[in-house]
Design a protein around this motif. Structure first.
Motif, PDB file in Angstrom:
ATOM      1  N   ASN A  48       0.846  -1.206   0.000  1.00 23.22           N
ATOM      2  CA  ASN A  48       0.000   0.000   0.000  1.00 23.22           C
ATOM      3  C   ASN A  48       0.881   1.256   0.000  1.00 23.22           C
ATOM      4  O   ASN A  48       2.100   1.176   0.173  1.00 23.22           O
ATOM      5  CB  ASN A  48      -0.992   0.020   1.182  1.00 23.22           C
ATOM      6  CG  ASN A  48      -0.300  -0.143   2.516  1.00 23.22           C
ATOM      7  OD1 ASN A  48       0.651   0.571   2.816  1.00 23.22           O
ATOM      8  ND2 ASN A  48      -0.760  -1.088   3.320  1.00 23.22           N
ATOM      9  N   GLY A  49       0.237   2.400  -0.179  1.00 29.06           N
ATOM     10  CA  GLY A  49       0.968   3.661  -0.250  1.00 29.06           C
ATOM     11  C   GLY A  49       1.633   4.010   1.079  1.00 29.06           C
ATOM     12  O   GLY A  49       2.712   4.601   1.107  1.00 29.06           O
ATOM     13  N   HIS A  50       0.976   3.651   2.168  1.00 26.62           N
ATOM     14  CA  HIS A  50       1.548   3.968   3.475  1.00 26.62           C
ATOM     15  C   HIS A  50       2.890   3.254   3.686  1.00 26.62           C
ATOM     16  O   HIS A  50       3.864   3.864   4.117  1.00 26.62           O
ATOM     17  CB  HIS A  50       0.575   3.619   4.605  1.00 26.62           C
ATOM     18  CG  HIS A  50       1.156   3.950   5.929  1.00 26.62           C
ATOM     19  ND1 HIS A  50       1.145   5.229   6.426  1.00 26.62           N
ATOM     20  CD2 HIS A  50       1.857   3.201   6.807  1.00 26.62           C
ATOM     21  CE1 HIS A  50       1.804   5.251   7.564  1.00 26.62           C
ATOM     22  NE2 HIS A  50       2.243   4.031   7.826  1.00 26.62           N
ATOM     23  N   HIS A  51       2.924   1.971   3.355  1.00 24.19           N
ATOM     24  CA  HIS A  51       4.194   1.261   3.503  1.00 24.19           C
ATOM     25  C   HIS A  51       5.255   1.785   2.537  1.00 24.19           C
ATOM     26  O   HIS A  51       6.440   1.751   2.849  1.00 24.19           O
ATOM     27  CB  HIS A  51       3.997  -0.251   3.349  1.00 24.19           C
ATOM     28  CG  HIS A  51       3.649  -0.896   4.649  1.00 24.19           C
ATOM     29  ND1 HIS A  51       2.352  -1.146   5.031  1.00 24.19           N
ATOM     30  CD2 HIS A  51       4.432  -1.283   5.685  1.00 24.19           C
ATOM     31  CE1 HIS A  51       2.354  -1.670   6.242  1.00 24.19           C
ATOM     32  NE2 HIS A  51       3.596  -1.769   6.655  1.00 24.19           N
ATOM     33  N   TYR A 143       8.611  12.676  -2.142  1.00 25.66           N
ATOM     34  CA  TYR A 143       7.295  13.218  -2.491  1.00 25.66           C
ATOM     35  C   TYR A 143       6.215  12.187  -2.242  1.00 25.66           C
ATOM     36  O   TYR A 143       6.307  11.055  -2.729  1.00 25.66           O
ATOM     37  CB  TYR A 143       7.241  13.656  -3.963  1.00 25.66           C
ATOM     38  CG  TYR A 143       7.878  15.004  -4.159  1.00 25.66           C
ATOM     39  CD1 TYR A 143       7.224  16.157  -3.715  1.00 25.66           C
ATOM     40  CD2 TYR A 143       9.131  15.132  -4.745  1.00 25.66           C
ATOM     41  CE1 TYR A 143       7.825  17.407  -3.866  1.00 25.66           C
ATOM     42  CE2 TYR A 143       9.728  16.373  -4.895  1.00 25.66           C
ATOM     43  CZ  TYR A 143       9.063  17.508  -4.450  1.00 25.66           C
ATOM     44  OH  TYR A 143       9.646  18.737  -4.581  1.00 25.66           O
ATOM     45  N   ASP A 144       5.196  12.595  -1.472  1.00 20.37           N
ATOM     46  CA  ASP A 144       3.977  11.797  -1.376  1.00 20.37           C
ATOM     47  C   ASP A 144       3.166  12.170  -2.608  1.00 20.37           C
ATOM     48  O   ASP A 144       2.516  13.223  -2.661  1.00 20.37           O
ATOM     49  CB  ASP A 144       3.226  12.125  -0.082  1.00 20.37           C
ATOM     50  CG  ASP A 144       1.949  11.298   0.077  1.00 20.37           C
ATOM     51  OD1 ASP A 144       1.435  10.811  -0.947  1.00 20.37           O
ATOM     52  OD2 ASP A 144       1.472  11.159   1.223  1.00 20.37           O
ATOM     53  N   ALA A 145       3.254  11.300  -3.621  1.00 19.47           N
ATOM     54  CA  ALA A 145       2.596  11.570  -4.905  1.00 19.47           C
ATOM     55  C   ALA A 145       1.335  10.714  -5.049  1.00 19.47           C
ATOM     56  O   ALA A 145       0.895  10.414  -6.162  1.00 19.47           O
ATOM     57  CB  ALA A 145       3.579  11.312  -6.050  1.00 19.47           C
ATOM     58  N   PHE A 167       3.544   6.347  -4.590  1.00 23.96           N
ATOM     59  CA  PHE A 167       2.178   6.385  -5.106  1.00 23.96           C
ATOM     60  C   PHE A 167       1.319   5.395  -4.333  1.00 23.96           C
ATOM     61  O   PHE A 167       1.833   4.395  -3.821  1.00 23.96           O
ATOM     62  CB  PHE A 167       2.151   6.005  -6.597  1.00 23.96           C
ATOM     63  CG  PHE A 167       2.891   6.977  -7.462  1.00 23.96           C
ATOM     64  CD1 PHE A 167       2.263   8.107  -7.961  1.00 23.96           C
ATOM     65  CD2 PHE A 167       4.235   6.785  -7.762  1.00 23.96           C
ATOM     66  CE1 PHE A 167       2.953   9.017  -8.748  1.00 23.96           C
ATOM     67  CE2 PHE A 167       4.935   7.692  -8.544  1.00 23.96           C
ATOM     68  CZ  PHE A 167       4.293   8.809  -9.046  1.00 23.96           C
ATOM     69  N   SER A 168       0.035   5.684  -4.252  1.00 21.84           N
ATOM     70  CA  SER A 168      -0.925   4.760  -3.630  1.00 21.84           C
ATOM     71  C   SER A 168      -1.825   4.203  -4.720  1.00 21.84           C
ATOM     72  O   SER A 168      -2.296   4.952  -5.581  1.00 21.84           O
ATOM     73  CB  SER A 168      -1.787   5.511  -2.618  1.00 21.84           C
ATOM     74  OG  SER A 168      -2.941   4.735  -2.318  1.00 21.84           O
ATOM     75  N   PHE A 169      -2.057   2.894  -4.658  1.00 24.14           N
ATOM     76  CA  PHE A 169      -2.984   2.250  -5.595  1.00 24.14           C
ATOM     77  C   PHE A 169      -4.192   1.710  -4.845  1.00 24.14           C
ATOM     78  O   PHE A 169      -4.719   0.645  -5.138  1.00 24.14           O
ATOM     79  CB  PHE A 169      -2.277   1.124  -6.368  1.00 24.14           C
ATOM     80  CG  PHE A 169      -1.008   1.547  -7.066  1.00 24.14           C
ATOM     81  CD1 PHE A 169      -0.865   2.825  -7.584  1.00 24.14           C
ATOM     82  CD2 PHE A 169       0.046   0.650  -7.212  1.00 24.14           C
ATOM     83  CE1 PHE A 169       0.312   3.210  -8.229  1.00 24.14           C
ATOM     84  CE2 PHE A 169       1.222   1.014  -7.861  1.00 24.14           C
ATOM     85  CZ  PHE A 169       1.356   2.306  -8.370  1.00 24.14           C
ATOM     86  N   THR A 172      -9.641   3.729  -3.879  1.00 23.36           N
ATOM     87  CA  THR A 172     -10.224   5.060  -4.101  1.00 23.36           C
ATOM     88  C   THR A 172      -9.376   5.945  -5.007  1.00 23.36           C
ATOM     89  O   THR A 172      -9.783   7.067  -5.313  1.00 23.36           O
ATOM     90  CB  THR A 172     -10.375   5.801  -2.759  1.00 23.36           C
ATOM     91  OG1 THR A 172      -9.088   5.826  -2.130  1.00 23.36           O
ATOM     92  CG2 THR A 172     -11.385   5.123  -1.853  1.00 23.36           C
ATOM     93  N   LYS A 173      -8.219   5.469  -5.445  1.00 23.73           N
ATOM     94  CA  LYS A 173      -7.347   6.326  -6.236  1.00 23.73           C
ATOM     95  C   LYS A 173      -7.620   6.162  -7.747  1.00 23.73           C
ATOM     96  O   LYS A 173      -8.326   5.244  -8.162  1.00 23.73           O
ATOM     97  CB  LYS A 173      -5.881   6.004  -5.917  1.00 23.73           C
ATOM     98  CG  LYS A 173      -5.514   6.117  -4.417  1.00 23.73           C
ATOM     99  CD  LYS A 173      -5.659   7.527  -3.853  1.00 23.73           C
ATOM    100  CE  LYS A 173      -4.789   7.844  -2.659  1.00 23.73           C
ATOM    101  NZ  LYS A 173      -5.326   7.473  -1.337  1.00 23.73           N
ATOM    102  N   VAL A 174      -7.016   7.033  -8.541  1.00 23.92           N
ATOM    103  CA  VAL A 174      -7.244   7.031  -9.992  1.00 23.92           C
ATOM    104  C   VAL A 174      -6.857   5.695 -10.627  1.00 23.92           C
ATOM    105  O   VAL A 174      -7.498   5.218 -11.558  1.00 23.92           O
ATOM    106  CB  VAL A 174      -6.447   8.180 -10.641  1.00 23.92           C
ATOM    107  CG1 VAL A 174      -6.312   8.002 -12.134  1.00 23.92           C
ATOM    108  CG2 VAL A 174      -7.111   9.510 -10.334  1.00 23.92           C
TER     109      VAL A 174
HETATM  110  C1  PLP Z   1      -4.089   7.388  -0.060  1.00 22.53           C
HETATM  111  C2  PLP Z   1      -2.983   8.214   0.494  1.00 22.53           C
HETATM  112  C3  PLP Z   1      -1.931   7.651   1.242  1.00 22.53           C
HETATM  113  C4  PLP Z   1      -1.922   6.237   1.720  1.00 22.53           C
HETATM  114  O1  PLP Z   1      -2.006   5.288   0.728  1.00 22.53           O
HETATM  115  P1  PLP Z   1      -2.654   3.842   1.051  1.00 22.53           P
HETATM  116  O2  PLP Z   1      -2.428   3.099  -0.220  1.00 22.53           O
HETATM  117  O3  PLP Z   1      -4.087   4.040   1.390  1.00 22.53           O
HETATM  118  O4  PLP Z   1      -1.874   3.260   2.176  1.00 22.53           O
HETATM  119  C5  PLP Z   1      -0.908   8.496   1.635  1.00 22.53           C
HETATM  120  N1  PLP Z   1      -0.901   9.796   1.343  1.00 22.53           N
HETATM  121  C6  PLP Z   1      -1.898  10.378   0.651  1.00 22.53           C
HETATM  122  C7  PLP Z   1      -1.827  11.843   0.344  1.00 22.53           C
HETATM  123  C8  PLP Z   1      -2.992   9.609   0.229  1.00 22.53           C
HETATM  124  O5  PLP Z   1      -4.001  10.205  -0.430  1.00 22.53           O
END
Ligand code: PLP
Length: 353
Positions: A48-51, A143-145, A167-169, A172-174
């Motif tokens: 996930n994006g957090h990790h 960068y948190d992209a 990046f987060s997949f 809810t993302k694009v």
């Molecule tokens: C969604 C999101 C995350 C976390 O990503 P996950 O895949 O849900 O863990 C981090 N930063 C931002 C700005 C996000 O929108």
């Protein structure tokens, strides 16, 4: 979601191989396809994006203070705190809602190790100014992209800015792999370290472990979802663009409603439709309730500021007045590829009255 048959076709290969996770065929193909799509030499998939954020912080060996924005999803701030670092909150630019580079230098101390900005709603940070400050003070940039997948600035894909972009997949993302995310980076020497960080610290020689680490591997079913969704990405973004354009047409010029103008030279993914209420006949909270009463779910995204959450309150109080005002007045309206134009018109007429 991709067509059901297309996903079934994709996962047939998993039944044939019985290879479910640990850098399988689907996983490796998705890494390669994403590297191509994002025009970057290295992509490492994670769960996930957090990790991706936590692994980026570990991979760069950061220990100390990290300058970041409070106008973000809690994940950005938690990733810093959970890595044993201290988040230092910088105010945002009221036009782009991204970190204000003019406010960064006064926050730098001898403990500062990095800057972690967010491309909020797909608006691109002032990457040139931020890199200049980072170079001058020998700081890393992550960068948190999560909001900026597939976007480019001045013709360069956003994955190329900073030392690492994540990046987060998430669903809810694009672009989604159900849950998922990735790190994108230019330095090839980070690759093996990132592989160890997402897999218990296991090296090529599985009898050697150099540090304690967790598990953040993406499995084959997630990767298969990604491969299918990637084929439809351009048409999804085009549909989103049409929906966003209709919102813009209907809400532009309405007194008290601020739409965020597009930045020049940014190619957008149309992930979000934020509006700010400024002395409109409704407050942001009244607007959200009115929509809810009509079965429409808009989000207070982001509210409150992450700096106000209990785990991140500390002795130093940072004043981020622009971020505070924005978070109290902003609403993101429903926006997804299959949202009908009639629904957009209905939502806008409820707001405008
Ligand atoms: C969604 C999101 C995350 C976390 O990503 P996950 O895949 O849900 O863990 C981090 N930063 C931002 C700005 C996000 O929108």
């Amino acid at each position: 979601m991709p067509p059901f048959e297309e996903y079934c076709e994709e996962i047939k290969k998993i039944w044939d191989s019985h290879w479910l996770t640990n850098a399988g065929v689907e996983h490796n193909e998705l890494e390669n396809k994403l590297a191509e799509r994002l025009s970057i030499s290295n992509v490492s998939l994670v769960t996930n994006g957090h990790h991706a954020l936590e692994i980026a912080i570990s991979a760069l060996g950061l220990k100390g203070e990290i300058i970041t924005t409070p106008f973000t999803f809690v994940s950005t701030t938690s990733s810093i705190a959970r890595s044993g670092c201290t988040p230092v909150f910088c105010d945002i630019d009221p036009v782009t809602l991204t970190m204000d580079p003019n406010k960064i230098e006064s926050l730098i101390t001898d403990r500062t190790v990095a800057i972690l900005p967010v491309h909020v709603y797909g608006n691109i940070c002032d990457v040139e100014a931020i890199q200049k400050i980072a170079d001058k003070h020998h700081l890393k940039v992550i960068y948190d992209a999560a909001h900026a997948f597939n976007e480019s600035y001045k013709g360069t894909n956003v994955s190329n800015f900073g030392d690492i972009a994540i990046f987060s997949f998430h669903a809810t993302k694009v672009f989604n792999t159900i849950e998922g995310g990735c790190l994108a980076y230019k330095d090839p020497s980070l690759r093996s370290l990132i592989s160890q960080l997402r897999d218990f610290g296991i090296t090529e020689d599985d009898k050697i472990i150099n540090f304690a680490s967790g598990n953040a591997k993406m499995n084959e079913f997630q990767a298969a979802m990604g491969l299918c969704n990637l084929r439809h990405l351009d048409s999804e973004i085009e549909k989103r663009r049409k929906v966003a354009t209709r919102y813009f047409n209907l809400l532009t010029g309405i007194k008290g409603i601020r739409l965020f103008t597009k930045q020049p030279q940014v190619c957008y993914n149309y992930a979000y439709l934020p509006v700010e209420f400024e002395n409109f006949k409704f407050s942001r909270d009244e607007a959200i309730n009115l929509l809810k009463a009509n079965g429409i779910f808009a989000r207070k995204y982001f509210y409150p500021l992450t700096s106000s959450f209990k785990p991140f309150l500390n002795s130093t109080s940072y004043t981020t007045p622009f971020a505070k005002t924005i978070s109290e007045n902003i609403l993101t309206l429903p926006l997804y590829a299959d949202l009908s134009i009639e629904d957009v018109e209905h939502i806008c007429s409820l707001i405008i009255g």
